[in-house]
Structure formats: structure tokens, C-alpha cells
Scaffold this motif. Sequence first.
Motif, mmCIF file in Angstrom:
data_model
loop_
_atom_site.group_PDB
_atom_site.id
_atom_site.type_symbol
_atom_site.label_atom_id
_atom_site.label_comp_id
_atom_site.label_asym_id
_atom_site.label_seq_id
_atom_site.Cartn_x
_atom_site.Cartn_y
_atom_site.Cartn_z
ATOM 1 N N GLN A 103 0.823 -1.216 0.000
ATOM 2 C CA GLN A 103 0.000 0.000 0.000
ATOM 3 C C GLN A 103 0.857 1.265 0.000
ATOM 4 N N PRO A 104 1.912 1.346 0.832
ATOM 5 C CA PRO A 104 2.773 2.532 0.757
ATOM 6 C C PRO A 104 3.391 2.727 -0.633
ATOM 7 N N LEU A 105 3.730 1.646 -1.311
ATOM 8 C CA LEU A 105 4.257 1.772 -2.672
ATOM 9 C C LEU A 105 3.187 2.304 -3.613
ATOM 10 N N ALA A 106 1.959 1.827 -3.475
ATOM 11 C CA ALA A 106 0.854 2.336 -4.302
ATOM 12 C C ALA A 106 0.668 3.836 -4.056
ATOM 13 N N GLU A 107 0.792 4.260 -2.800
ATOM 14 C CA GLU A 107 0.648 5.671 -2.466
ATOM 15 C C GLU A 107 1.771 6.519 -3.062
ATOM 16 N N LEU A 108 2.919 5.900 -3.311
ATOM 17 C CA LEU A 108 4.033 6.596 -3.967
ATOM 18 C C LEU A 108 3.832 6.714 -5.481
ATOM 19 N N GLY A 109 2.850 5.989 -6.021
ATOM 20 C CA GLY A 109 2.602 6.035 -7.451
ATOM 21 C C GLY A 109 3.022 4.793 -8.207
ATOM 22 N N VAL A 110 3.355 3.729 -7.498
ATOM 23 C CA VAL A 110 3.681 2.454 -8.148
ATOM 24 C C VAL A 110 2.358 1.763 -8.453
ATOM 25 N N HIS A 111 2.140 1.444 -9.718
ATOM 26 C CA HIS A 111 0.846 0.942 -10.154
ATOM 27 C C HIS A 111 0.585 -0.506 -9.776
#
Length: 142
Positions: A103-111
Motif C-alpha cells: 500500500q505505501p508503494l501504491a501511495e508513492l505512485g507504483v501501479h
Amino acid sequence: MPATSPLRVVVAKPGLDGHDRGAKVVARALRDAGMEVIYTGLHQTPEQIVETAIAEDADAVGLSVLSGAHMTLFKKVRELLTERDADDIVVFGGGIIPEADLQPLAELGVHKIFTPGATTVEIVEWVRANVGDASATTPQDA
């Protein structure tokens, strides 16, 4: 209907991680599925990866990270793409990444993050559905 060019995907191994078998398997699967793949090789900096993606007019960047530095490396690639006005390049990846970091990666913009056990068919289908004309404008649940 006008002819469309194949999707262009940069597959990269950022950082000091020297294990590239998975990245090569994914690169070959994407290529065999009709995509143009640019494999950057080992030990690439985020700056080199972003420069390659922009120079190659890539639709997506796939990062393979097994070193544990995924939060830092994905974040830096996303920041550099934003600085270069290249937010339209979809960032996805895979590797040994704890579920708590998805989830933190998704919040960084990782799709999308593919964890161990993901199949090449799954990866190819996701890229086809989420990159290029069909690409989402915001990161999906990793």
C-alpha cells in the motif's frame, strides 16, 4: 482502425542487487507477447532508469528489486519521472517485497507489484490491460 505501435517497456534492475534471472524472464515474456522491451542490465541508478525510459519513449518501467531497498528505489524513480514531466509512464515491479509495503508503494505512485509466485501470463495480461491507451491514471491496489 489505425495501426498502433507495440507497447514499449523498460525492465530495470536498480541498485546493488545482482540477481537478474526474474527480470530477464519477465523481459522475455513481455517481448514474446509482442512488446518492445529495453532491458537496462544490472546495477542501474534511478537516474539512469528514468533517462532510459524517457529516451526510449517508454510506456512503462518495470523494476525488479530483491535487495530490500524497494521503498527507496521505487520512490526515487517516481520522483524523477515527476520532475521530468513523465508521470504518464506507468511504474510496476516485482521482487521480495513485504505485504506491508504494498500500500505505501501504491501511495508513492507504483501501479502494481508482483510478488513471488506471480506468473508471466499474469504480468503480461496486467501490462496489456493497464499500460498504453488502457492505462490507469492513478496507481491501482498493489
